[in-house]
Design a protein around this motif. Structure first.
Motif, PDB file in Angstrom:
ATOM      1  N   GLY A   1       0.781  -1.225   0.000  1.00 27.25           N
ATOM      2  CA  GLY A   1       0.000   0.000   0.000  1.00 27.25           C
ATOM      3  C   GLY A   1       0.813   1.275   0.000  1.00 27.25           C
ATOM      4  O   GLY A   1       0.249   2.367  -0.143  1.00 27.25           O
ATOM      5  N   THR A   2       2.126   1.177   0.155  1.00 27.88           N
ATOM      6  CA  THR A   2       2.983   2.361   0.145  1.00 27.88           C
ATOM      7  C   THR A   2       3.345   2.724  -1.289  1.00 27.88           C
ATOM      8  O   THR A   2       3.793   1.860  -2.060  1.00 27.88           O
ATOM      9  N   LEU A   3       3.141   3.962  -1.653  1.00 23.50           N
ATOM     10  CA  LEU A   3       3.395   4.407  -3.018  1.00 23.50           C
ATOM     11  C   LEU A   3       4.870   4.692  -3.237  1.00 23.50           C
ATOM     12  O   LEU A   3       5.520   5.348  -2.423  1.00 23.50           O
ATOM     13  N   ALA A   4       5.397   4.216  -4.348  1.00 19.97           N
ATOM     14  CA  ALA A   4       6.769   4.535  -4.724  1.00 19.97           C
ATOM     15  C   ALA A   4       6.847   5.977  -5.217  1.00 19.97           C
ATOM     16  O   ALA A   4       5.829   6.645  -5.425  1.00 19.97           O
TER      17      ALA A   4
ATOM     18  N   ASN B   1       7.018   6.614   4.829  1.00 18.24           N
ATOM     19  CA  ASN B   1       5.803   5.966   5.313  1.00 18.24           C
ATOM     20  C   ASN B   1       5.790   6.143   6.825  1.00 18.24           C
ATOM     21  O   ASN B   1       6.546   5.494   7.540  1.00 18.24           O
ATOM     22  N   GLY B   2       4.931   7.038   7.302  1.00 20.14           N
ATOM     23  CA  GLY B   2       4.982   7.380   8.716  1.00 20.14           C
ATOM     24  C   GLY B   2       6.305   8.042   9.026  1.00 20.14           C
ATOM     25  O   GLY B   2       6.657   9.065   8.440  1.00 20.14           O
ATOM     26  N   THR B   3       7.080   7.451   9.918  1.00 22.27           N
ATOM     27  CA  THR B   3       8.422   7.977  10.206  1.00 22.27           C
ATOM     28  C   THR B   3       9.506   7.053   9.653  1.00 22.27           C
ATOM     29  O   THR B   3      10.672   7.188  10.011  1.00 22.27           O
ATOM     30  N   SER B   4       9.127   6.115   8.773  1.00 22.69           N
ATOM     31  CA  SER B   4      10.092   5.203   8.158  1.00 22.69           C
ATOM     32  C   SER B   4      10.468   5.714   6.775  1.00 22.69           C
ATOM     33  O   SER B   4       9.597   5.907   5.917  1.00 22.69           O
ATOM     34  N   LEU B   5      11.757   5.928   6.557  1.00 18.39           N
ATOM     35  CA  LEU B   5      12.244   6.467   5.291  1.00 18.39           C
ATOM     36  C   LEU B   5      12.913   5.358   4.483  1.00 18.39           C
ATOM     37  O   LEU B   5      13.856   4.714   4.945  1.00 18.39           O
ATOM     38  N   TYR B   6      12.409   5.147   3.267  1.00 13.68           N
ATOM     39  CA  TYR B   6      12.937   4.124   2.364  1.00 13.68           C
ATOM     40  C   TYR B   6      13.707   4.794   1.232  1.00 13.68           C
ATOM     41  O   TYR B   6      13.209   5.735   0.602  1.00 13.68           O
ATOM     42  N   SER B   7      14.914   4.287   0.962  1.00  8.64           N
ATOM     43  CA  SER B   7      15.739   4.813  -0.125  1.00  8.64           C
ATOM     44  C   SER B   7      16.003   3.702  -1.131  1.00  8.64           C
ATOM     45  O   SER B   7      16.180   2.530  -0.757  1.00  8.64           O
ATOM     46  N   ALA B   8      16.032   4.070  -2.400  1.00  6.13           N
ATOM     47  CA  ALA B   8      16.273   3.090  -3.453  1.00  6.13           C
ATOM     48  C   ALA B   8      17.742   2.709  -3.501  1.00  6.13           C
ATOM     49  O   ALA B   8      18.626   3.552  -3.317  1.00  6.13           O
ATOM     50  N   ALA B   9      18.008   1.433  -3.743  1.00  3.54           N
ATOM     51  CA  ALA B   9      19.386   0.969  -3.843  1.00  3.54           C
ATOM     52  C   ALA B   9      20.108   1.640  -4.996  1.00  3.54           C
ATOM     53  O   ALA B   9      21.300   1.935  -4.915  1.00  3.54           O
TER      54      ALA B   9
END
Length: 487
Positions: A60-63, A100-108
C-alpha cells in the motif's frame, strides 16, 4: 453542559493571548501517474515497452519514481507497471526517497537508464532497502516578537510578514536565522482592535497581484468586537511600510462573548477571498448562528475583492439572495481558527471542537454550500444526544477525541516546500493541550499515515505559516520556528 475555559497562554509580560477552544463561554494528494502533482507528458508515440518493477516497500505504500525519455516524455510511477507506446531511445528512471509514517525508504539505485528500441523491451527493478527512522527538527528563525499569531509572505518575496495579535504586522527581511524583525511595523492598527478574550489582529492575506497592486487584507476584531475585514495598501516610498489608513470591506457584529471569532482569511485558487468566522461564542452555539444561513457567523465566506469594495461571486450558493446570505460559501462551523488551500485544489478546515472532539474538514475548494454539522454534530458525534439527523451534513475527513489529552486543534498547511521533499502532501497540525507536531496524508479521499512526530514545540503554539517557497513555520512564544529535516 458545563464547559471548560481554556487559554492558549499568557505572555511573560502578563498579556493574555488568544483563547481558542471549547470555552463554554467562552487531497487527495494522489501520487499516481497523471495526478495533479505528477503530470504526464506523453512524448512522441512509439511501439516500445518498459517493464518497471517496484520492490521493498510495505503493501500500500506508493513509490516515488519518475521516468523521463525522448521528446519530452515524463511520467510519475508509484507501483509496478509496464509503460507502453514508447518511442525508441534512452529512458532515465529516477527513484526518490519514500516516507511511510516515520520510516524512510531509499532506493538501492537512485538513478538507472534503459534503452528502448523496436526489438528491445527492457525490464528495470527499483528496489527500496530497509528503512531508517526519519525525524524532524525546529530551527529558530527569529525571536523578540510580541504574541506572533500568523505568518505569510507575498509570492516570490524573501520576506516574512508576522502578525502580532495586538495589532501590528512586523517584517522579517529574510528567513536566514538569526533574523531580526524590522523595528518599524509594516502596519500598526493597534488603536482599532482589542485583545480581550480571543480578540485582536488575527491574520492577513496578500492579494494574488500584490507585486503589481500592493494590496493586502487583514482580519481583526474591532474594539466593539465586530469581525472586520479591511483592505490596505503598501506605501509608495517604502516597501516595508504600509499606508496607515485602510478601507473596511466587511464588518460582522459579534456582540457579547469575546471568543469564537474564527480568524483566518486567504485567497483561494480561484482568486476569491475566503474567510472563516466563529459561531459567536458560548457553549453549544446558544444563538444558533452556525446553522442559520441568515447569519455570517459560523461560516466560510467567499468574496470578490478585485473592485473598490467587495462583490458576490455569482457561483456562491446563495448568490441570488434566496435561502441565505450571499457571502456564504459553507456553514456549520464552530471556531475555524485556521484553514488552508492545497495546491491540489483541496480546502482544509481545522474546526475547534466543544468538549469532546476536534476535526479537520477536507473538500475540493470548488464544493459550494456544504454544511459541516455544528451544532448538530461535533465531529461525527451528535451534540447532546445519542443519535441525530445528519441529513445534508458533510462529515470531517479527520477527527480525534479529547480522551488522549487534546482539547483544541490548531490547523496548519499541507507541506509543499522543497527543503524536505519527503514531507510532500502531508497536512500538519498541533493541539493546544498536547503541543506536539502531528501530520496526516489525505489521498483519494482517505486519511492515512497519521504521525505524531515526537517533536515537542517550545512554549505554546499560536499558529502555523508558510513563506513564498511554501516552507512551513510555527509561531510560538515570541518566536518564528521553521520545520526542517532532523538528524
Amino acid at each position: 453542559m458545563v464547559s471548560v475555559i481554556r487559554q492558549l497562554s499568557c505572555l511573560v509580560l502578563g498579556a493574555c493571548v488568544l483563547w481558542l477552544s471549547a470555552c463554554g463561554g467562552g487531497g487527495g494528494d494522489s501520487n499516481s501517474a497523471g495526478s495533479p502533482g505528477n503530470p504526464v507528458t506523453p512524448g512522441a508515440p512509439g511501439t516500445g515497452t518498459l517493464a518497471l518493477t517496484v520492490s521493498g516497500l510495505p503493501t500500500g505504500t506508493l513509490a516515488n519514481v519518475s521516468v523521463t525519455g525522448p521528446d519530452g516524455f515524463a511520467r510519475a510511477v508509484t507501483a509496478t507497471t509496464t509503460l507502453t507506446g514508447l518511442a525508441a531511445g534512452t529512458y532515465t528512471i529516477a527513484s526518490d526517497n519514500v516516507l511511510n509514517g516515520t520510516s524512510l525508504y531509499s532506493a538501492a539505485q537512485p538513478s538507472q537508464t534503459a534503452s528502448v528500441g523496436g526489438a528491445t523491451s527492457p525490464a528495470v527493478t527499483v528496489t527500496y532497502g530497509a528503512p531508517q527512522t526519519f525525524r524532524l527538527a525546529l530551527t529558530a528563525v527569529a525571536s523578540g516578537l510580541t504574541a506572533p499569531i500568523f505568518l505569510a509572505a507575498p509570492a516570490n518575496d524573501p520576506r516574512l510578514f508576522v502578525v502580532e495579535r495586538a495589532g501590528r504586522i512586523r517584517v522579517i527581511p529574510n528567513s536566514t536565522p538569526p533574523a531580526t524583525p524590522l523595528a518599524t511595523p509594516f502596519l500598526d492598527i493597534s488603536a482599532l482592535t482589542t485583545t480581550d478574550g480571543e480578540r485582536g489582529l488575527l491574520s492577513m492575506a496578500f492579494d494574488p497581484d500584490y507585486a503589481i497592486n500592493g494590496r493586502f487584507f487583514v482580519y481583526y476584531t474591532a474594539t466593539d468586537g465586530a469581525i472586520t475585514v479591511a483592505r490596505y495598501q503598501v506605501s509608495t516610498g517604502n516597501p516595508n511600510v504600509a499606508a496607515a489608513t485602510g478601507t473596511v470591506l466587511l464588518s460582522i457584529p459579534h456582540p457579547g462573548a469575546t471568543n469564537h471569532n474564527g480568524g483566518q482569511l486567504a485567497f483561494g485558487p480561484d482568486g476569491m477571498l475566503y474567510l472563516a468566522t466563529g459561531d459567536g461564542g458560548g457553549a453549544n452555539d446558544p444563538a444558533g448562528n452556525a446553522q442559520n444561513t441568515a447569519s455570517l457567523l459560523g461560516k466560510v465566506l467567499r468574496l470578490d475583492v478585485r473592485g473598490g469594495s467587495y462583490a458576490i461571486p455569482p457561483d456562491n450558493p446563495f448568490a441570488g439572495g434566496a435561502g441565505g446570505r450571499a457571502e456564504i460559501w459553507a456553514s456549520g462551523l464552530r471556531n475555524p481558527w485556521r484553514f488552508s488551500f492545497d495546491t491540489t485544489g483541496l480546502l482544509y478546515i481545522a474546526d475547534v471542537g466543544e468538549g469532546a472532539r476536534e476535526e479537520v474538514n477536507v473538500m475540493p475548494a470548488t464544493a459550494a454550500g456544504l454544511n459541516y454539522g455544528w451544532d448538530r454534530t461535533e465531529g461525527t458525534t451528535c451534540v447532546g444526544a445519542a443519535t441525530c439527523d445528519t441529513t445534508g451534513l458533510t462529515p470531517p475527513a479527520f477527527e480525534y477525541s479529547h480522551a488522549g489529552g487534546g482539547c483544541a486543534i490548531l490547523g496548519g498547511y499541507v507541506y509543499r516546500g522543497s527543503a524536505v521533499p519527503e514531507l510532500q502532501g502531508r497536512y500538519f497540525y498541533t493541539d493546544l493541550c498536547t503541543g506536539g507536531l502531528q501530520s496526516f496524508a489525505y489521498r483519494d479521499g482517505v486519511v492515512t499515515e497519521s504521525v505524531d512526530w515526537a517533536l515537542p514545540i517550545p512554549g505554546t503554539v499560536f499558529s502555523f505559516g508558510t513563506d513564498a517557497a511554501r516552507e512551513l513555520y510555527i509561531l510560538s512564544n515570541g518566536q518564528v520556528l521553521r520545520v526542517q529535516r532532523g538528524t
